[in-house]
Design a protein around this motif. Structure first.
Motif, PDB file in Angstrom:
ATOM      1  N   GLY A  43      35.660  -4.764  -6.400  1.00  0.00           N
ATOM      2  CA  GLY A  43      37.066  -5.032  -6.627  1.00  0.00           C
ATOM      3  C   GLY A  43      37.602  -6.189  -7.250  1.00  0.00           C
ATOM      4  O   GLY A  43      38.073  -6.312  -7.957  1.00  0.00           O
ATOM      5  N   ALA A  44      37.329  -7.188  -6.433  1.00  0.00           N
ATOM      6  CA  ALA A  44      37.836  -8.558  -6.834  1.00  0.00           C
ATOM      7  C   ALA A  44      37.029  -8.869  -8.217  1.00  0.00           C
ATOM      8  O   ALA A  44      37.732  -9.393  -8.987  1.00  0.00           O
ATOM      9  CB  ALA A  44      37.072  -9.502  -5.825  1.00  0.00           C
ATOM     10  N   GLU A  80      36.327  -6.691 -10.612  1.00  0.00           N
ATOM     11  CA  GLU A  80      37.250  -6.136 -11.768  1.00  0.00           C
ATOM     12  C   GLU A  80      38.387  -6.788 -11.854  1.00  0.00           C
ATOM     13  O   GLU A  80      38.912  -6.937 -13.081  1.00  0.00           O
ATOM     14  CB  GLU A  80      37.242  -4.534 -11.350  1.00  0.00           C
ATOM     15  CG  GLU A  80      37.855  -3.734 -12.300  1.00  0.00           C
ATOM     16  CD  GLU A  80      38.331  -2.572 -11.964  1.00  0.00           C
ATOM     17  OE1 GLU A  80      38.849  -1.625 -12.533  1.00  0.00           O
ATOM     18  OE2 GLU A  80      37.630  -1.955 -10.867  1.00  0.00           O
ATOM     19  N   LYS A  81      39.070  -7.265 -10.955  1.00  0.00           N
ATOM     20  CA  LYS A  81      40.227  -7.929 -10.999  1.00  0.00           C
ATOM     21  C   LYS A  81      40.056  -9.068 -11.942  1.00  0.00           C
ATOM     22  O   LYS A  81      40.852  -9.469 -12.919  1.00  0.00           O
ATOM     23  CB  LYS A  81      40.790  -8.127  -9.618  1.00  0.00           C
ATOM     24  CG  LYS A  81      42.282  -8.868  -9.667  1.00  0.00           C
ATOM     25  CD  LYS A  81      42.723  -9.265  -8.207  1.00  0.00           C
ATOM     26  CE  LYS A  81      44.015 -10.009  -8.206  1.00  0.00           C
ATOM     27  NZ  LYS A  81      44.725 -10.366  -6.816  1.00  0.00           N
ATOM     28  N   TRP A  82      39.262 -10.083 -11.704  1.00  0.00           N
ATOM     29  CA  TRP A  82      38.827 -11.158 -12.190  1.00  0.00           C
ATOM     30  C   TRP A  82      38.623 -11.104 -13.908  1.00  0.00           C
ATOM     31  O   TRP A  82      39.205 -11.446 -14.887  1.00  0.00           O
ATOM     32  CB  TRP A  82      37.829 -12.003 -11.886  1.00  0.00           C
ATOM     33  CG  TRP A  82      38.455 -13.076 -10.816  1.00  0.00           C
ATOM     34  CD1 TRP A  82      38.589 -12.740  -9.260  1.00  0.00           C
ATOM     35  CD2 TRP A  82      38.609 -14.202 -10.806  1.00  0.00           C
ATOM     36  NE1 TRP A  82      38.843 -13.770  -8.620  1.00  0.00           N
ATOM     37  CE2 TRP A  82      39.192 -15.031  -9.548  1.00  0.00           C
ATOM     38  CE3 TRP A  82      38.646 -15.144 -11.894  1.00  0.00           C
ATOM     39  CZ2 TRP A  82      39.690 -16.049  -9.495  1.00  0.00           C
ATOM     40  CZ3 TRP A  82      39.087 -16.389 -11.851  1.00  0.00           C
ATOM     41  CH2 TRP A  82      39.564 -16.880 -10.399  1.00  0.00           C
ATOM     42  N   GLU A 110      36.241 -15.326  -4.466  1.00  0.00           N
ATOM     43  CA  GLU A 110      36.881 -14.362  -4.260  1.00  0.00           C
ATOM     44  C   GLU A 110      36.067 -13.100  -4.575  1.00  0.00           C
ATOM     45  O   GLU A 110      36.486 -12.059  -4.061  1.00  0.00           O
ATOM     46  CB  GLU A 110      38.204 -14.103  -5.374  1.00  0.00           C
ATOM     47  CG  GLU A 110      39.194 -15.020  -4.835  1.00  0.00           C
ATOM     48  CD  GLU A 110      40.198 -15.097  -5.584  1.00  0.00           C
ATOM     49  OE1 GLU A 110      40.401 -14.137  -6.488  1.00  0.00           O
ATOM     50  OE2 GLU A 110      41.249 -16.176  -5.673  1.00  0.00           O
ATOM     51  N   THR A 111      35.199 -13.206  -5.570  1.00  0.00           N
ATOM     52  CA  THR A 111      34.138 -12.151  -5.993  1.00  0.00           C
ATOM     53  C   THR A 111      32.826 -12.011  -5.031  1.00  0.00           C
ATOM     54  O   THR A 111      32.167 -11.019  -5.095  1.00  0.00           O
ATOM     55  CB  THR A 111      33.950 -12.320  -7.428  1.00  0.00           C
ATOM     56  OG1 THR A 111      32.955 -13.507  -7.577  1.00  0.00           O
ATOM     57  CG2 THR A 111      35.115 -12.211  -8.277  1.00  0.00           C
ATOM     58  N   ARG A 139      39.540  -8.261 -15.800  1.00  0.00           N
ATOM     59  CA  ARG A 139      40.635  -7.877 -16.262  1.00  0.00           C
ATOM     60  C   ARG A 139      41.689  -9.245 -16.598  1.00  0.00           C
ATOM     61  O   ARG A 139      42.136  -9.082 -18.018  1.00  0.00           O
ATOM     62  CB  ARG A 139      41.542  -7.112 -15.556  1.00  0.00           C
ATOM     63  CG  ARG A 139      40.871  -5.613 -15.511  1.00  0.00           C
ATOM     64  CD  ARG A 139      42.124  -4.554 -15.025  1.00  0.00           C
ATOM     65  NE  ARG A 139      42.726  -4.925 -13.852  1.00  0.00           N
ATOM     66  CZ  ARG A 139      42.335  -4.608 -12.418  1.00  0.00           C
ATOM     67  NH1 ARG A 139      41.261  -3.690 -12.334  1.00  0.00           N
ATOM     68  NH2 ARG A 139      42.862  -4.791 -11.394  1.00  0.00           N
ATOM     69  N   LYS A 140      41.664  -9.938 -15.590  1.00  0.00           N
ATOM     70  CA  LYS A 140      42.606 -11.239 -15.932  1.00  0.00           C
ATOM     71  C   LYS A 140      42.080 -12.120 -17.009  1.00  0.00           C
ATOM     72  O   LYS A 140      42.506 -12.572 -17.754  1.00  0.00           O
ATOM     73  CB  LYS A 140      42.767 -11.845 -14.452  1.00  0.00           C
ATOM     74  CG  LYS A 140      43.611 -13.039 -14.844  1.00  0.00           C
ATOM     75  CD  LYS A 140      43.669 -13.933 -13.431  1.00  0.00           C
ATOM     76  CE  LYS A 140      42.480 -14.745 -13.167  1.00  0.00           C
ATOM     77  NZ  LYS A 140      42.837 -15.735 -11.710  1.00  0.00           N
TER      78      LYS A 140
END
Length: 370
Positions: A350-351, A353-355, A342-343, A357-358
Motif C-alpha cells: 500500500g505504501a 503504491e502511494k509513493w 514507509e514502504t 503515484r506521488k
C-alpha cells in the motif's frame, strides 16, 4: 623763478608716477601670490557613444583640494590653484564631456590619485615643467566596489617665461583619460564580468552514454536488471540496492549587460555499486529501485528551485551554490530513508503504491514543464 617752479612740478609729477607704479607693481605681485587655472570644455562632443555617466569624483591626493602645484611667474615659484576643489572642477568638466545620462548606463566613480604641475626656472627665459595625472575608474554593484581600469600619464615640457597655456595642457590630459575609459569600455562590454549588471541563471541537463558504468536519468530510459552489476552483500536481508546520486558543474560568461550562470546537472546511477539478488529480480523489486532513482531526480528539481530563490550575486555565487548543493544532498538522503522506511523496502504494497503515484506525478510534472 618760473624755471624753478616748472622743475619742481616735474619732480613732483615724477614722484607721483613712481609711487603709482609701485602701487600697481605691488598689487600685481599680490595678485601673483597664486594663479587660478580655469578649465574650459571646448569639445562637448568628445564622447559620442558612451554607456556610462559621471557619478562622482573623489580626490585622494596627498594634498586634496584646489591646489595643483607651483609654476614660474615673473621668475619665481607661484602656487597654482583651481577655482574650486578638484573634485568639483573635474566632475563639472567630465560631466560636460559625457553629457548623455541613462539609467541603464554604468554610473562611473573616478578617483584622482595624482594631479599636479611643477616648474623650475632653468635660466633666463627658460622654464622646464612636468604635469602628472593618475586616475582610476570604478562602479558599484550591489554596494560592492568594482574596479574597472586606470589611466596615468606624465607630460614634460620646456617653455619661455612668457605666458603659457597651462589650462590647455591639463584639459588635454583630462580628455585623454576619459577617452581611454571609453575605449576600454567599448572593448569590454559583453566580454568582461566586471561590467555585468544582472545575473541570469540557466540550467542544463547533462546526458551521457549509458554503455559504461553509469546510467544517466531519463524518464524514457527506465532501469533494467542488466544495470545492476555489483555484488550483493553476503548475508544482506535486502533483495536489491541501487546507488543513485547527482552532481553539478557550472560555468559563467558575460552576455551583453548580463552575466549568464549555466548550471549543468547530472542525475545518475552507478552500475558497479548497484546489485540485485538473482531470486529477487522481478518487476516489483526493480520498480522499487526505479523509484529510488526518481527520488533523486525530484530532489535535483528542488535543488534548482533552491538556486532560483537563493541570494546569488555576480560577485559571489559559487559559495551559495555549494551550500545549497549540500543541503539538497542531505535532503536526498533523508528522502531515500523516508521512502524505504514507509514502504518497508518495498514490502508494504500500500505504501509502495502511494509513493509510486506521488513520484510518478512529480516526474510527469517536471518533464511536462521542460
Amino acid at each position: 623763478m618760473l624755471w624753478i617752479q616748472y622743475t619742481l612740478r616735474i619732480c613732483v609729477l615724477r614722484l607721483l608716477l613712481s609711487a603709482l607704479f609701485l602701487v600697481v607693481y605691488a598689487k600685481t605681485l599680490a595678485q601673483q601670490d597664486r594663479v587660478l587655472l580655469n578649465l574650459k570644455q571646448e569639445n562637448t562632443s568628445l564622447i559620442r557613444q558612451n554607456q556610462f555617466f559621471i557619478q562622482e569624483v573623489e580626490d585622494r591626493r596627498r594634498a586634496p583640494g584646489a591646489t595643483l602645484g607651483k609654476i614660474i611667474v615673473f621668475g619665481r615659484e607661484t602656487p597654482l590653484f583651481l577655482p574650486k576643489s578638484a573634485e568639483k572642477e573635474l566632475f563639472s568638466y567630465w560631466s560636460k564631456t559625457v553629457q548623455k545620462r541613462e539609467q541603464a548606463y554604468v554610473p562611473l566613480y573616478i578617483t584622482i590619485k595624482d594631479l599636479a604641475l611643477t616648474e623650475k626656472r632653468m635660466g633666463p627665459n627658460k622654464v622646464n615643467g612636468e604635469a602628472k595625472l593618475n586616475v582610476s575608474f570604478r562602479w558599484y554593484r550591489n554596494m560592492q566596489a568594482i574596479e574597472l581600469t586606470s589611466f596615468q600619464t606624465t607630460v614634460t615640457y620646456g617653455r619661455t617665461e612668457r605666458d603659457y597655456d597651462h589650462a590647455k595642457l591639463v584639459t588635454q590630459m583630462l580628455d585623454q583619460s576619459i577617452i581611454h575609459f571609453q575605449k576600454w569600455m567599448l572593448g569590454n562590454v559583453g566580454k568582461n564580468a566586471a561590467l555585468a549588471r544582472n545575473l541570469i541563471l540557466i540550467f542544463k541537463d547533462i546526458q551521457g552514454r549509458n554503455d559504461g558504468d553509469t546510467v544517466f536519468y531519463h524518464p524514457k530510459r527506465p532501469l533494467i536488471w542488466d544495470d545492476f552489476r555489483g555484488k550483493g552483500k553476503v548475508g544482506s536481508r535486502y533483495a536489491a540496492a541501487v546507488f543513485t546520486s547527482f552532481a553539478y558543474e557550472g560555468r559563467s560568461f558575460p552576455k551583453g549587460a548580463d552575466m549568464v550562470l549555466e548550471i549543468g546537472l547530472k542525475v545518475f546511477m552507478v552500475k558497479s555499486m548497484s546489485w540485485g539478488n538473482a531470486n529477487a529480480r522481478n518487476a516489483n523489486t526493480i520498480r522499487h529501485e526505479q523509484l529510488h532513482f526518481d527520488v533523486t531526480r525530484v530532489v535535483v528539481e528542488r535543488f534548482k528551485e533552491r538556486l532560483k530563490k537563493a541570494d546569488l550575486t555576480i560577485d559571489d555565487f559559487d559559495s551559495e551554490i555549494q551550500y545549497q548543493f549540500l543541503e539538497s544532498f542531505r535532503e536526498m538522503n533523508t528522502e531515500q530513508e523516508n521512502y524505504d522506511g514507509e514502504t518497508g523496502h518495498g514490502i508494504n504494497a500500500g505504501a509502495q503504491e502511494k509513493w509510486d503515484r506521488k513520484l510518478t506525478a512529480e516526474i510527469n510534472r517536471i518533464y511536462s514543464v521542460q
